[in-house]
Design an enzyme around this catalytic site. Sequence first.
Site, short mmCIF file in Angstrom:
data_model
loop_
_atom_site.label_atom_id
_atom_site.label_comp_id
_atom_site.label_asym_id
_atom_site.label_seq_id
_atom_site.Cartn_x
_atom_site.Cartn_y
_atom_site.Cartn_z
N ASP A 160 37.55 45.90 44.41
CA ASP A 160 37.67 45.51 43.00
C ASP A 160 36.31 45.46 42.30
O ASP A 160 35.44 44.68 42.66
CB ASP A 160 38.32 44.11 43.00
CG ASP A 160 38.43 43.47 41.63
OD1 ASP A 160 38.21 44.16 40.62
OD2 ASP A 160 38.77 42.27 41.58
N HIS A 218 37.97 37.41 39.38
CA HIS A 218 37.41 38.60 40.04
C HIS A 218 36.03 38.29 40.60
O HIS A 218 35.18 37.73 39.89
CB HIS A 218 37.30 39.76 39.04
CG HIS A 218 38.61 40.22 38.50
ND1 HIS A 218 39.39 41.15 39.14
CD2 HIS A 218 39.29 39.86 37.39
CE1 HIS A 218 40.49 41.36 38.42
NE2 HIS A 218 40.46 40.59 37.36
#
Lengths: 554, 554
Positions: B193, B366
Amino acid sequence: MNSPHLKIIPLGGLGEIGLNMMVVEYGETLIIVDAGLMFPEEDMLGIDIVIPDFTYLRENRDRIQALIVTHGHEDHIGAIPFFLREFQVPVYATPLTLALISEKLREHNLLQWSRLVRVLPRETIRIEPFEIEFIQVCHSIPDGVGLAIRTPAGVLVHSGDFKIDNTPIDGRRCDLARFAAYGEEGVLALLSDSTNVEREGYTLSEREIGRTLREIFRECPGRIVVAVFASNIHRIQQVVDIAREFDRKVFLNGKSMVANIRIARELGYIDFDPDEEIFLPDIQKLPDSQVLMLTTGTQGEPFSALTRMAFNVHRKLKVQPGDTIILSSKFIPGNERAIHNIINNLYRQGAEVIHEQVKDIHVSGHAYREELKLLINLVKPKYFIPIHGEFRHLVKHRQLAAATGIPPERCVVAENGNIIHFMPEGTVVEKGVEAGRVFVDGKGVGDVGDLVLRDRRHLSEDGMVIASLVLSKETLEILNGPDLISRGFILEETKPEILDGAKCVVLEVLDRFISDSAVWDCADFQMEIRRELKRFFQRVLERRPFIYPIVVEI
Amino acid sequence: MNSPHLKIIPLGGLGEIGLNMMVVEYGETLIIVDAGLMFPEEDMLGIDIVIPDFTYLRENRDRIQALIVTHGHEDHIGAIPFFLREFQVPVYATPLTLALISEKLREHNLLQWSRLVRVLPRETIRIEPFEIEFIQVCHSIPDGVGLAIRTPAGVLVHSGDFKIDNTPIDGRRCDLARFAAYGEEGVLALLSDSTNVEREGYTLSEREIGRTLREIFRECPGRIVVAVFASNIHRIQQVVDIAREFDRKVFLNGKSMVANIRIARELGYIDFDPDEEIFLPDIQKLPDSQVLMLTTGTQGEPFSALTRMAFNVHRKLKVQPGDTIILSSKFIPGNERAIHNIINNLYRQGAEVIHEQVKDIHVSGHAYREELKLLINLVKPKYFIPIHGEFRHLVKHRQLAAATGIPPERCVVAENGNIIHFMPEGTVVEKGVEAGRVFVDGKGVGDVGDLVLRDRRHLSEDGMVIASLVLSKETLEILNGPDLISRGFILEETKPEILDGAKCVVLEVLDRFISDSAVWDCADFQMEIRRELKRFFQRVLERRPFIYPIVVEI
């Protein structure tokens, strides 16, 4: 409230960012501070720029004595050509501000008709019954000023757009001594810039940027491109200075960049020798390590040089692997996607990109909370009026002033179109003046209003469908059509059945009208076509295009 | 490259935020990871949502064996209904993810046709020749997983969307042990990610938010409104916990809020007793100090409850002075103006507003750079492939991986539509698969393409003008018209001369055509009308409306 007294009437910039314009009046005299524009927001489709509504000025045309401008940013000078076209009054400003205004007036063919008066900081102009002193402040453009406006009711202090920079690039500090002097004497009201009231602490000095830029230059062997607002002469000065240290020649990219540097040179506001500059053909001749480009286009503007370079459609400048591109500016909210697009595409071309969200390569030109408090404490006003900000900024600035010791009831939040009356017994805020946003689209000023924008919005959502039909007036026989045309509605070849179906809908409505209606009414018929087509498109596609039936009887 | 080998084919999410979808295939077997949507960007006028292009999947329909979903955010599950309508394959996911997918399939009337398979973290599913283990990760929604996909060519590790939270609200930590175990065993490639690769350091723990929220609650005597993403169950849990401490009852506002809490309760993912909840009529009965509202609408969505409250058009809920509104979420780029509008209007209603730009009331889901490095070091992959990010994120993540010690030539930046072949001699990235964005507008999927969007854009800029005219086929006499109709072009009453002038332009063209042309050609005539009107509008207004001449001969 009929006896002569002091009034302040904001026409723009209170409750919004940009569009700054404010009326100060006493008795028969009316002066204006700033005449700025605003760039259109996302929902102002097709609009080029926005300017303030001059209705109140038109109603008081003969009383306007002067336009006083605090600095040369578009949100303070952008509406001047539109203003001067209607109101022939002198404009007072500092040299750089005036030069930028002249440039703008020249483009609009208004320069020869304008009276522009040059004023220096600490000078005072007299416009009965006012006396106005220009007070030097720091900002992201040189030559910004605040104002002290002496009125029969007391002194108003207007901060302009300001920050307190104790190590400014040009050595011209924010003139705190003058603010303090007025504070000692007694100030009726302080009007102060609210833009950064949500930011804690102090702004960094412009000079700090130099340190970060220098580090980047030290590590980059390839070409360097610095994107910056063309009016940020101090930033440009630093880049030019660093280029000199690192033996790079400077290419100026973009019309406004070239124009602003020319003006700054003429006025002695920049130290940038012509032989430090290079031009397009020379770039290829120099090694990459000796090239610096200064460019506009920090906001992802579609036709800027930087954008064209990013998308590899610039005819003469190509990005190449090894290039470092520095975006030395703020990402203005609303422009972020465009800016990110540019950055992504610069990476696709092989460049490295440095921007404010990954490194400290930008400082704000607007005071943070501690600076705002300091100004309040120096000026010690009786009343406090937050200006230059969206509504939340004005409220927060009022809270800040109250926390600094101004009694809350004397911290006045006003919006555009309000009249702030200064009466012996206190201030009264009244609604009462037409104010708002006038849209400029091409050559038209004010001919695009909310209704037109609503139509544009509707057209942009689902496009349009035109159904045309020619009937015989006598027999109601179809002479031509029905023809269905669409634009922005559907890729017709993917679903030809949709417009065919719509054709049937029109024919059915006609059949029904001919057999049902006692009296034929073409307007009713068109309305019914619109209604049925709307229903049909909603059912088959869940879309609401703009539907326009054209029925002609012959 | 014809012998069976491992291929990875990203169909979305590489080079953009959202739209995540990736194919992993070996020989005759093809599995898919995630099927997400993207919300339209500003220039995708009238588009409701965007989904990936399924062309490659259609061409390989029979080989698709499974859809594996990492978590329940829209950018990972939003395209599933569109996918399952075409491809009847089982869907594998963790319980909450599966429940959110079910909810969505129910709305689309697809639930009864779908095969949904519940998998828990640390469980492994076998889809020959693959074996897939679900690995628990932390994210801004519970039940997120990464994947370890064992293939004949080696193990692929897919991070999903993740962060490392060492004090997660539900105690379910990111399962670093499993990532480490695969690292010890040997991993062919890590796909990780990239969303926050521009952020230095570590993300704050979700738990930190609780501290800030508690402080705010302590100081607020009035009603409190917390706006939050409905899927952020951990955030909601904290708010509910704090409400309990401060003796406030909770009102759930917004359809998705109510639905998500229901699901989370059913699955035991939230500790929120029904008698801690209140409903609309009860709000008035409680003292303000005992009221908490949890609401959706953090992004300024036009029809959300929060927006309606801000603009005072909510039928049942009014903002009142003394209310504190907390926006506990990120300002997603592109939504900032809408969000600022909401905030300004909440202030106008007398509320106080707290948001991420003034206080730490949001953490990202994130991983930041240090976490990204940690994952790379644990997994020690042979190849590194950055996923989930715009192009600049992918490049920066590649740089990060290289800095962490992966040889640069094994850090592979690929984009949607690329095929990454894993060959014995190394990886090869090939262009080759149709991939892109399919627009969903109402019921239509893919029937609005770039051409239609270009028309919408054109219509939105300057509106349209229709010129209609009926001529006699024999004599070319005018039977009706010319009629000029405009929409989104100009406020006609401000300048009636414009459309009158346009009428004259049409008549002039007709005159010229009748006298000049040897042979009458209606198509030429219409083209000339368009050209001349375009020129006319450009001259008088500098505008370029969409011009549509309709000439009928009878």
